[in-house]
Design an enzyme around this catalytic site. Structure first.
Site, PDB file in Angstrom:
ATOM      1  N   GLU A 176      17.328  17.318  -2.302  1.00 41.10           N
ATOM      2  CA  GLU A 176      17.027  17.327  -3.733  1.00 41.10           C
ATOM      3  C   GLU A 176      16.233  18.575  -4.115  1.00 41.10           C
ATOM      4  OE1 GLU A 176      17.082  12.546  -4.788  1.00 41.10           O
ATOM      5  OE2 GLU A 176      15.160  13.595  -4.678  1.00 41.10           O
ATOM      6  N   GLY A 184      13.725  19.652   7.091  1.00 44.67           N
ATOM      7  CA  GLY A 184      14.186  18.292   6.863  1.00 44.67           C
ATOM      8  C   GLY A 184      15.291  18.257   5.841  1.00 44.67           C
ATOM      9  N   HIS A 220      39.668   6.138 -20.753  1.00 44.85           N
ATOM     10  CA  HIS A 220      40.084   7.522 -20.491  1.00 44.85           C
ATOM     11  C   HIS A 220      39.566   8.423 -21.614  1.00 44.85           C
ATOM     12  CE1 HIS A 220      42.613  10.870 -19.254  1.00 44.85           C
ATOM     13  NE2 HIS A 220      42.979  11.009 -20.522  1.00 44.85           N
ATOM     14  N   GLY A 246      10.171  12.756   6.026  1.00 42.35           N
ATOM     15  CA  GLY A 246      10.020  11.312   5.888  1.00 42.35           C
ATOM     16  C   GLY A 246       8.648  10.901   5.391  1.00 42.35           C
ATOM     17  N   THR A 250       0.798  -1.235   0.000  1.00 37.65           N
ATOM     18  CA  THR A 250       0.000   0.000   0.000  1.00 37.65           C
ATOM     19  C   THR A 250       0.828   1.282   0.000  1.00 37.65           C
ATOM     20  OG1 THR A 250      -0.236  -0.414   2.374  1.00 37.65           O
ATOM     21  CG2 THR A 250      -2.117  -0.942   0.973  1.00 37.65           C
TER      22      THR A 250
END
Length: 456
Positions: A187, A180, A443, A270, A143
């Protein structure tokens, strides 16, 4: 009463994956979710996919000044958030179309309704027109989760928002406080910062991204502050008031308090599991703050044929973990050899700079008193990092002293979320730094930093 081999509650990543896996093996499967709009879950509709699409757009803007140094003038005249929202909606629709095609191909019965337990084999399915009982030998709870409420700050109008509401913004705010400093908070901090918004982060713990390597967390704070993002650690919101100009916030910073008004406040502390409406008590399923307690086979404790996967568990709320758990449950139901529950997985954060980790951290190894050493190499030595316009950050690995086996890795910097998978393969294959040192890396690439590190 309809009888199925399996009923899956929740059509997110975990639910769809387990349903398709079982149905492709010939099992009859009923997959239940609230509506067509919910199919794909948080990841597809309001999490991984839209967030990373927003962040990818922000990264183009972030590099515009570097492009100019290279002779390409991409001066930003305006930013059309409606264009980004439309592009994101089209992306979601394309991916969701693929999900529906797979469900149809494997004959998964998809029902739009709410589901709750009647007994250990019976589910009550309710929609606008029906109230039906269906049964199955196996029932899988998938869920998902929702935004976790702040203990003292409720979402309000369009001024105090969660990550979900970010994708509905009509314009970029002039200022935002992000409460938070975990993965989601960092982000969105880099997204808003790239678009010219004044960004501040308030994190209650001593470090950003608290579950990540401490060196990485400290480096991330420095890099965010270089970008103009203000970071408050060990801080707490003690008062808030919605005013005409936005939200007035009083921050407790330990030695002082700061009062400031922001256009928006983003709550990012969260996720909470979506299990409250399932009537778990009807079948004696134990839970802790809504998280279902399971055994090593992902069966709800005290049951034999009820499973829980994804964000309904206390395991990390990551789509790739949910998918992995779905496969484990499907194999268990199909009586196949089940996958190892202790398989390692990468953690990835798509802020700028990116952060990724895998395996055991330096802190964990010290607590376990394992004899190890740390190897670290900075991207400043990488020609490819400089070519890409960002040579910040480093690669860090933890190596067992005697065997030189790689026990864990942490990366902050360019394409960290891609590079980490080289260590996924190395750790799962029990490779040592000596094994890596014998390999030839192309490289110029970012991966060369790994080779240079093992030679140090």
């Amino acid at each position: 009463m309809n009888m199925y081999d399996a009923i899956v509650i929740g059509a997110g990543v975990a639910g769809c994956d387990v349903a398709i896996e079982l149905a492709s093996a010939g099992k009859t499967v009923c997959l239940i979710d609230k509506s067509e709009a919910h199919v794909g879950g948080t990841c597809l509709n309001e999490g991984c996919i839209p967030a990373k699409n927003f962040l990818e757009t922000a990264s183009y803007i972030k590099k515009s000044s570097y492009f100019k140094n290279c002779g390409v003038d991409l001066t930003l005249n305006s930013f059309d958030i409606e264009g980004l929202k439309h592009n994101t909606s089209e992306l979601i629709a394309q991916l969701k179309g693929g999900v529906f095609a797979q469900l149809k191909k494997h004959n998964v019965e998809l029902r739009y309704a709410t589901a709750s337990f009647v007994d250990k084999n019976t589910i009550c399915v309710r929609d606008d027109n029906t109230n039906e009982l269906i049964r199955a030998k196996n029932i899988i709870i998938a869920t998902g989760s929702m935004h976790k409420n702040h203990p003292s700050i409720a979402l309000a109008e369009d001024k105090i928002i969660s990550s979900k509401e970010v994708f509905a913004l009509k314009e970029i705010p002039k200022s935002i406080l992000i409460i938070g400093g975990g993965a989601i908070g960092c982000e969105f901090a880099t997204f808003f910062n790239a678009l010219g918004c004044e960004v501040q982060i308030s994190e209650f713990t001593p470090n950003l991204v608290p579950s990540e390597d401490v060196d990485v967390a400290k480096a991330l704070k420095r890099e965010l502050e270089k970008q103009g993002i203000k970071v408050h650690l060990k801080s707490n919101v003690i008062e808030h008031e919605i005013v005409d100009e936005g939200v007035q916030i009083t921050l407790d910073l330990g030695k002082k308090q700061e009062v400031k008004t922001y256009d928006k406040v983003l709550i990012s502390i969260g996720r909470s599991p979506n299990t409250a409406s399932l009537n778990l008590n009807k079948v004696g399923i134990k839970s802790d703050r809504g998280f279902i307690e399971v055994n090593s086979e992902l069966q709800a404790i005290g049951t034999d044929y009820i499973y829980a996967i994804g964000d309904a568990l206390k395991s990390p709320a990551l789509a790739h973990i949910a998918s992995y758990e779905a496969k484990r449950v499907a194999q268990s139901i199909l009586e196949k050899e089940t996958m190892d529950e202790k398989t390692i997985f990468p953690s990835v954060i798509f802020c700028t700079p990116q952060v990724a980790s895998i395996g055991q951290s330096e802190k964990e190894l010290k607590e376990l008193e394992i004899d190890f050493k740390v190897k670290k190499h900075f991207f400043k030595s990488s020609g490819k990092a400089k070519i890409k316009g960002d040579d910040s950050g480093f690669v860090k690995i933890m190596v067992e002293t005697n065997t030189q086996k790689i026990l864990g890795a942490a990366i902050i910097g360019n394409e960290a979320t891609e590079l980490i998978h080289q260590f996924l393969i190395a750790i799962n294959s029990n490779l040592s730094t000596e094994d890596l040192s014998k390999m030839i890396f192309a490289h110029p690439t970012l991966s060369e930093v790994i080779l240079e590190m093992v030679h140090t």
